[in-house]
Design a protein around this motif. Sequence first.
Motif, PDB file in Angstrom:
ATOM      1  N   LEU A 255       8.845   0.980   5.839  1.00 56.30           N
ATOM      2  CA  LEU A 255       8.016  -0.205   6.069  1.00 56.30           C
ATOM      3  C   LEU A 255       6.613   0.184   6.524  1.00 56.30           C
ATOM      4  O   LEU A 255       5.631  -0.462   6.148  1.00 56.30           O
ATOM      5  CB  LEU A 255       8.679  -1.113   7.104  1.00 56.30           C
ATOM      6  N   ALA A 256       6.513   1.245   7.321  1.00 57.11           N
ATOM      7  CA  ALA A 256       5.194   1.724   7.747  1.00 57.11           C
ATOM      8  C   ALA A 256       4.385   2.179   6.535  1.00 57.11           C
ATOM      9  O   ALA A 256       3.189   1.887   6.422  1.00 57.11           O
ATOM     10  CB  ALA A 256       5.348   2.854   8.755  1.00 57.11           C
ATOM     11  N   HIS A 257       5.030   2.869   5.612  1.00 59.13           N
ATOM     12  CA  HIS A 257       4.364   3.285   4.375  1.00 59.13           C
ATOM     13  C   HIS A 257       3.997   2.078   3.520  1.00 59.13           C
ATOM     14  O   HIS A 257       2.931   2.041   2.892  1.00 59.13           O
ATOM     15  CB  HIS A 257       5.261   4.222   3.570  1.00 59.13           C
ATOM     16  N   ALA A 258       4.900   1.083   3.496  1.00 61.49           N
ATOM     17  CA  ALA A 258       4.705  -0.090   2.636  1.00 61.49           C
ATOM     18  C   ALA A 258       3.482  -0.906   3.033  1.00 61.49           C
ATOM     19  O   ALA A 258       2.910  -1.609   2.189  1.00 61.49           O
ATOM     20  CB  ALA A 258       5.953  -0.974   2.669  1.00 61.49           C
ATOM     21  N   GLU A 259       3.083  -0.823   4.284  1.00 62.92           N
ATOM     22  CA  GLU A 259       1.905  -1.566   4.718  1.00 62.92           C
ATOM     23  C   GLU A 259       0.654  -1.142   3.945  1.00 62.92           C
ATOM     24  O   GLU A 259      -0.280  -1.914   3.793  1.00 62.92           O
ATOM     25  CB  GLU A 259       1.675  -1.347   6.220  1.00 62.92           C
ATOM     26  N   HIS A 260       0.657   0.101   3.434  1.00 64.06           N
ATOM     27  CA  HIS A 260      -0.481   0.634   2.691  1.00 64.06           C
ATOM     28  C   HIS A 260      -0.157   0.924   1.227  1.00 64.06           C
ATOM     29  O   HIS A 260      -1.073   1.101   0.421  1.00 64.06           O
ATOM     30  CB  HIS A 260      -0.980   1.917   3.364  1.00 64.06           C
ATOM     31  N   ASP A 261       1.127   0.969   0.901  1.00 58.41           N
ATOM     32  CA  ASP A 261       1.548   1.279  -0.472  1.00 58.41           C
ATOM     33  C   ASP A 261       2.803   0.467  -0.789  1.00 58.41           C
ATOM     34  O   ASP A 261       3.899   0.819  -0.346  1.00 58.41           O
ATOM     35  CB  ASP A 261       1.833   2.779  -0.596  1.00 58.41           C
ATOM     36  N   PRO A 262       2.679  -0.612  -1.539  1.00 55.70           N
ATOM     37  CA  PRO A 262       3.818  -1.513  -1.794  1.00 55.70           C
ATOM     38  C   PRO A 262       4.981  -0.883  -2.544  1.00 55.70           C
ATOM     39  O   PRO A 262       6.077  -1.452  -2.568  1.00 55.70           O
ATOM     40  CB  PRO A 262       3.193  -2.651  -2.605  1.00 55.70           C
ATOM     41  N   ARG A 263       4.778   0.299  -3.134  1.00 56.81           N
ATOM     42  CA  ARG A 263       5.902   0.973  -3.802  1.00 56.81           C
ATOM     43  C   ARG A 263       7.035   1.255  -2.829  1.00 56.81           C
ATOM     44  O   ARG A 263       8.198   1.371  -3.233  1.00 56.81           O
ATOM     45  CB  ARG A 263       5.445   2.287  -4.430  1.00 56.81           C
ATOM     46  N   TRP A 264       6.703   1.350  -1.533  1.00 53.61           N
ATOM     47  CA  TRP A 264       7.709   1.687  -0.527  1.00 53.61           C
ATOM     48  C   TRP A 264       8.631   0.519  -0.194  1.00 53.61           C
ATOM     49  O   TRP A 264       9.563   0.672   0.591  1.00 53.61           O
ATOM     50  CB  TRP A 264       7.026   2.209   0.733  1.00 53.61           C
ATOM     51  N   ILE A 265       8.408  -0.623  -0.800  1.00 57.64           N
ATOM     52  CA  ILE A 265       9.337  -1.739  -0.591  1.00 57.64           C
ATOM     53  C   ILE A 265      10.563  -1.574  -1.477  1.00 57.64           C
ATOM     54  O   ILE A 265      11.705  -1.597  -0.989  1.00 57.64           O
ATOM     55  CB  ILE A 265       8.654  -3.093  -0.857  1.00 57.64           C
ATOM     56  N   THR A 266      10.366  -1.415  -2.781  1.00 62.73           N
ATOM     57  CA  THR A 266      11.508  -1.361  -3.693  1.00 62.73           C
ATOM     58  C   THR A 266      11.477  -0.164  -4.641  1.00 62.73           C
ATOM     59  O   THR A 266      12.283  -0.103  -5.578  1.00 62.73           O
ATOM     60  CB  THR A 266      11.586  -2.653  -4.537  1.00 62.73           C
ATOM     61  N   GLY A 267      10.575   0.779  -4.442  1.00 62.36           N
ATOM     62  CA  GLY A 267      10.473   1.925  -5.349  1.00 62.36           C
ATOM     63  C   GLY A 267      11.775   2.700  -5.446  1.00 62.36           C
ATOM     64  O   GLY A 267      12.499   2.870  -4.459  1.00 62.36           O
ATOM     65  N   THR A 268      12.077   3.167  -6.654  1.00 59.74           N
ATOM     66  CA  THR A 268      13.319   3.915  -6.862  1.00 59.74           C
ATOM     67  C   THR A 268      13.109   5.417  -6.827  1.00 59.74           C
ATOM     68  O   THR A 268      14.075   6.184  -6.807  1.00 59.74           O
ATOM     69  CB  THR A 268      13.945   3.544  -8.222  1.00 59.74           C
ATOM     70  N   ASP A 269      11.851   5.858  -6.807  1.00 57.15           N
ATOM     71  CA  ASP A 269      11.551   7.286  -6.849  1.00 57.15           C
ATOM     72  C   ASP A 269      11.134   7.824  -5.482  1.00 57.15           C
ATOM     73  O   ASP A 269      10.594   8.926  -5.396  1.00 57.15           O
ATOM     74  CB  ASP A 269      10.465   7.565  -7.883  1.00 57.15           C
ATOM     75  N   LEU A 270      11.358   7.046  -4.430  1.00 54.12           N
ATOM     76  CA  LEU A 270      11.072   7.493  -3.069  1.00 54.12           C
ATOM     77  C   LEU A 270      12.040   6.817  -2.103  1.00 54.12           C
ATOM     78  O   LEU A 270      12.847   5.988  -2.504  1.00 54.12           O
ATOM     79  CB  LEU A 270       9.605   7.211  -2.689  1.00 54.12           C
ATOM     80  N   ASP A 271      11.971   7.181  -0.838  1.00 48.67           N
ATOM     81  CA  ASP A 271      12.909   6.658   0.157  1.00 48.67           C
ATOM     82  C   ASP A 271      12.452   5.287   0.627  1.00 48.67           C
ATOM     83  O   ASP A 271      12.149   5.072   1.802  1.00 48.67           O
ATOM     84  CB  ASP A 271      12.989   7.644   1.330  1.00 48.67           C
ATOM     85  N   SER A 272      12.413   4.341  -0.313  1.00 47.34           N
ATOM     86  CA  SER A 272      11.893   2.998  -0.042  1.00 47.34           C
ATOM     87  C   SER A 272      12.844   2.195   0.838  1.00 47.34           C
ATOM     88  O   SER A 272      14.006   2.558   1.033  1.00 47.34           O
ATOM     89  CB  SER A 272      11.686   2.249  -1.362  1.00 47.34           C
ATOM     90  N   ALA A 273      12.329   1.087   1.360  1.00 49.54           N
ATOM     91  CA  ALA A 273      13.148   0.219   2.198  1.00 49.54           C
ATOM     92  C   ALA A 273      14.390  -0.246   1.444  1.00 49.54           C
ATOM     93  O   ALA A 273      15.506  -0.256   1.991  1.00 49.54           O
ATOM     94  CB  ALA A 273      12.320  -0.981   2.664  1.00 49.54           C
ATOM     95  N   HIS A 274      14.212  -0.626   0.193  1.00 46.85           N
ATOM     96  CA  HIS A 274      15.343  -1.105  -0.610  1.00 46.85           C
ATOM     97  C   HIS A 274      16.378  -0.017  -0.809  1.00 46.85           C
ATOM     98  O   HIS A 274      17.584  -0.256  -0.692  1.00 46.85           O
ATOM     99  CB  HIS A 274      14.843  -1.606  -1.968  1.00 46.85           C
TER     100      HIS A 274
END
Length: 199
Positions: free
Chosen positions: A162-181
């Motif tokens: 979520l901290a990453h997502a504040e600056h990069d929305p890929r971190w919400i549901t991205g499948t190629d990183l340790d995203s929130a989803h």
Amino acid sequence: MTDRPDPLLQVLHTVRTLGYADVPRIAARAGLPEDSTAEHLADLQAEGAVTRSAFAGDSGWSLTEAGKAHGEHLLAQELDARGARSAVEACYRDFLPLNDVVARACSDWQLAELGIGGKPVSLEETVAELRRAADAWESIEARLVREADRFAGYSDRFSSALAHAEHDPRWITGTDLDSAHRVWFELHEDLIATLGLTR
């Protein structure tokens, strides 16, 4: 509970929660050296519990149906030996409303990104909604960790995403990183595998 886990079960369960992964990722998540992880995977493959597949230059390990059933059996034995079933079931019941919040927030975000959502959803709103779930999950995780150490870390990983997502929305549901989803998906899989449930 701080009993030393069986490394073979660790690897088997890690493959279950990750769904599909290569040796370095499995080893990192299981907290084991890569060479011993590869050996355990080879043993599990010989038993028919895991399978290795390759496609377009990518290769990884996944669970077979036999491996899934075997893993659930071992986890049930572990849970009952520790007398932890009722405590984990209570945590799972408290998890379910949060799961609804996270699933809805991630779904709304994905639809909005595709331009087919019923209403516009901002990045700030989505992160705030997910952060509320993260805050509520933290205390549940603390209860779970008293029953099984392997549940430690989901809260930190989810908050980091979520901290990453504040600056990069890929971190919400991205499948190629340790995203929130992705983190939440693995947590859900960990819980249902432990309790022998289905989604």
